[in-house]
Design an enzyme around this catalytic site. Sequence first.
Site, mmCIF file in Angstrom:
data_model
loop_
_atom_site.group_PDB
_atom_site.id
_atom_site.type_symbol
_atom_site.label_atom_id
_atom_site.label_comp_id
_atom_site.label_asym_id
_atom_site.label_seq_id
_atom_site.Cartn_x
_atom_site.Cartn_y
_atom_site.Cartn_z
ATOM 1 N N ARG A 266 0.873 -1.171 0.000
ATOM 2 C CA ARG A 266 0.000 0.000 0.000
ATOM 3 C C ARG A 266 0.909 1.219 0.000
ATOM 4 N NH1 ARG A 266 -3.333 -3.017 -1.449
ATOM 5 N NH2 ARG A 266 -5.315 -3.553 -0.471
ATOM 6 N N HIS B 229 -1.848 -0.199 -9.684
ATOM 7 C CA HIS B 229 -2.402 -1.055 -8.629
ATOM 8 C C HIS B 229 -3.087 -2.307 -9.210
ATOM 9 C CE1 HIS B 229 -4.086 -1.194 -4.277
ATOM 10 N NE2 HIS B 229 -3.926 -2.410 -4.784
HETATM 11 N N1 NAP Z 1 -0.782 -4.330 -5.247
HETATM 12 C C1 NAP Z 1 -1.714 -5.256 -5.304
HETATM 13 O O1 NAP Z 1 -2.263 -5.541 -6.346
HETATM 14 C C2 NAP Z 1 -2.069 -6.018 -4.058
HETATM 15 C C3 NAP Z 1 -2.881 -7.148 -4.166
HETATM 16 C C4 NAP Z 1 -3.152 -7.870 -3.015
HETATM 17 C C5 NAP Z 1 -2.620 -7.483 -1.787
HETATM 18 N N2 NAP Z 1 -1.833 -6.382 -1.742
HETATM 19 C C6 NAP Z 1 -1.221 -5.966 -0.461
HETATM 20 O O2 NAP Z 1 -0.345 -6.980 0.011
HETATM 21 C C7 NAP Z 1 -0.466 -7.025 1.421
HETATM 22 C C8 NAP Z 1 0.081 -8.319 1.954
HETATM 23 O O3 NAP Z 1 -0.786 -9.368 1.615
HETATM 24 P P1 NAP Z 1 -0.736 -10.782 2.346
HETATM 25 O O4 NAP Z 1 -1.893 -11.564 1.883
HETATM 26 O O5 NAP Z 1 0.618 -11.384 2.202
HETATM 27 O O6 NAP Z 1 -0.946 -10.319 3.873
HETATM 28 P P2 NAP Z 1 -0.963 -11.218 5.192
HETATM 29 O O7 NAP Z 1 -1.140 -12.651 4.847
HETATM 30 O O8 NAP Z 1 -1.927 -10.583 6.116
HETATM 31 O O9 NAP Z 1 0.534 -11.072 5.756
HETATM 32 C C9 NAP Z 1 1.047 -9.857 6.215
HETATM 33 C C10 NAP Z 1 2.508 -10.016 6.580
HETATM 34 O O10 NAP Z 1 3.009 -8.769 7.027
HETATM 35 C C11 NAP Z 1 3.546 -8.920 8.336
HETATM 36 N N3 NAP Z 1 3.309 -7.734 9.163
HETATM 37 C C12 NAP Z 1 2.129 -7.155 9.472
HETATM 38 N N4 NAP Z 1 2.323 -6.109 10.293
HETATM 39 C C13 NAP Z 1 3.657 -6.039 10.497
HETATM 40 C C14 NAP Z 1 4.482 -5.180 11.279
HETATM 41 N N5 NAP Z 1 3.981 -4.176 11.996
HETATM 42 N N6 NAP Z 1 5.820 -5.397 11.280
HETATM 43 C C15 NAP Z 1 6.341 -6.432 10.568
HETATM 44 N N7 NAP Z 1 5.618 -7.290 9.818
HETATM 45 C C16 NAP Z 1 4.286 -7.084 9.786
HETATM 46 C C17 NAP Z 1 2.823 -10.105 8.922
HETATM 47 O O11 NAP Z 1 3.587 -10.614 10.009
HETATM 48 P P3 NAP Z 1 3.113 -11.925 10.802
HETATM 49 O O12 NAP Z 1 3.403 -13.060 9.817
HETATM 50 O O13 NAP Z 1 3.974 -11.972 11.970
HETATM 51 O O14 NAP Z 1 1.645 -11.785 11.066
HETATM 52 C C18 NAP Z 1 2.726 -11.022 7.717
HETATM 53 O O15 NAP Z 1 3.938 -11.718 7.533
HETATM 54 C C19 NAP Z 1 -1.967 -6.811 1.633
HETATM 55 O O16 NAP Z 1 -2.241 -6.402 2.945
HETATM 56 C C20 NAP Z 1 -2.264 -5.737 0.628
HETATM 57 O O17 NAP Z 1 -2.087 -4.462 1.191
HETATM 58 C C21 NAP Z 1 -1.551 -5.651 -2.831
#
Ligand code: NAP
Length: 311
Positions: free
Chosen positions: A226, A274
Site C-alpha cells: 500500500r 495497482h
Molecule cells: N498491489 C496489489 O495488487 C495487491 C494485491 C493484493 C494485496 N496487496 C497488499 O499486500 C499485502 C500483503 O498481503 P498478504 O496476503 O501477504 O498479507 P498477510 O497474509 O496478512 O501477511 C502480512 C505479513 O506482514 C507482516 N506484518 C504485518 N504487520 C507487520 C508489522 N507491523 N511489522 C512487521 N511485519 C508485519 C505479517 O507478520 P506476521 O506473519 O507476523 O503476522 C505477515 O507476515 C496486503 O495487505 C495488501 O495491502 C496488494
Amino acid sequence: MSETLVFYSELDPFEQWRGLLAPLLPGVRIVRSCDEVVDPASVRYALVWKPPVGFFARFPNLQLVINLGAGVDSLVGRGDLPDVPITRLSDPDMARMMAGYVLFAVLRYARDIPAFERAQRERRWHYLHPREPSSIRVGVLGLGELGARAAQELARQGFSVRGWSRSPKVLEGIPCCAGQEALPAFLASSDILVVMLPLTPQTRGLLDAERLAMLPPGCCLINVSRGPVVDQAALTAALASGHIAEATLDVFDREPLPPEDPLWGMDNVLITPHLASVALPASAAEQIAANVARVREGREVQHRVDPVRGY
Ligand SMILES: NC(=O)c1ccc[n+]([C@@H]2O[C@H](COP(=O)([O-])OP(=O)(O)OC[C@H]3O[C@@H](n4cnc5c(N)ncnc54)[C@H](OP(=O)(O)O)[C@@H]3O)[C@@H](O)[C@H]2O)c1
C-alpha cells in the site's frame, strides 16, 4: 425466507462472480448493491471491495463480510463496520499472480534492464556483464500469504532472499527475522527491497526518510503493498538524489496517482496502476462458498481478518 448475497465493487466483474458463485450457493440470491435488493433484511452475506460509507447499515441481518481481495486496510479502518466476521480472499492463484509481478520487477533490476532500455533510446550498445543472482540480496518485508510465496519464487531463482515479519517465521531456505529491532540491519543489507506488508497503524509510514536512508546507496525498491507504508515524499527525494537507484511502484498515497506528481516524470521509476495481483473469481469462488457454508453451519470461518490487528 431466502438468503441474499450482496456484491459491491467498482472494479470486479459482477456477472462473472455471480455465474461462478450461483451453482455453489443454491438457495442464495446474488445481487449487485446498485440493483434493487428486494428485501434488505434477507441479506446475510456481503462480498465487497471498498463499499461506500454507510453501506452495511442497510442490511440488519448481515452475518459475514467477505473482502474481495487480500488487503483489508480500506475495510478495517472504517467506523461503520458491522459486528460480524470479516474474511479476506486467500487464494493460491492470487499469490502466484503477485509472485509473478515481484519476480518480473526483481529480475528487471537484477538483469539491468532499465539501463538497457535507456541505452536503446540513445541507440547505444551498452554491455553490462550479468551478475550472479546469489550476489544480489533481496529483502522481502512481510511474509504473509503473498510475501512468503514471492520470497520462495525469488529464492528459486537463486537470489539471496531474506524475509522480515512481525512474528518469527520459518521458511525453508530463506533466513527470516522479525520485529522492529531487526529492521535497520535488514534494510542495510537489501540490494532490492520488496514491500509486501499490510497497511496498519504500525506499518503506516514505516519506511520514512530515516529508514529509507538505511538502505544501501544504489538499491532498488519495489512496493506492491500500500502506498502509505512508504513515505512517498521521502521516497521521491531518495530517487531524485540517487540514493535509491530505481523503484517499481504499484501503489501510491493517492490513487490514481495525480498527473502532477513528480514520480510520473522520473526516468528511474516504473509505475503500474495497482494491479500487481487481483481477485480471481474462478479460483476464489469456492472458498467464498465454503465460508458461507461455515456460517450456515455455525462454524468458525476461514481466513478471518482481525480488525484490531488490522490484517
Ligand atoms: N498491489 C496489489 O495488487 C495487491 C494485491 C493484493 C494485496 N496487496 C497488499 O499486500 C499485502 C500483503 O498481503 P498478504 O496476503 O501477504 O498479507 P498477510 O497474509 O496478512 O501477511 C502480512 C505479513 O506482514 C507482516 N506484518 C504485518 N504487520 C507487520 C508489522 N507491523 N511489522 C512487521 N511485519 C508485519 C505479517 O507478520 P506476521 O506473519 O507476523 O503476522 C505477515 O507476515 C496486503 O495487505 C495488501 O495491502 C496488494
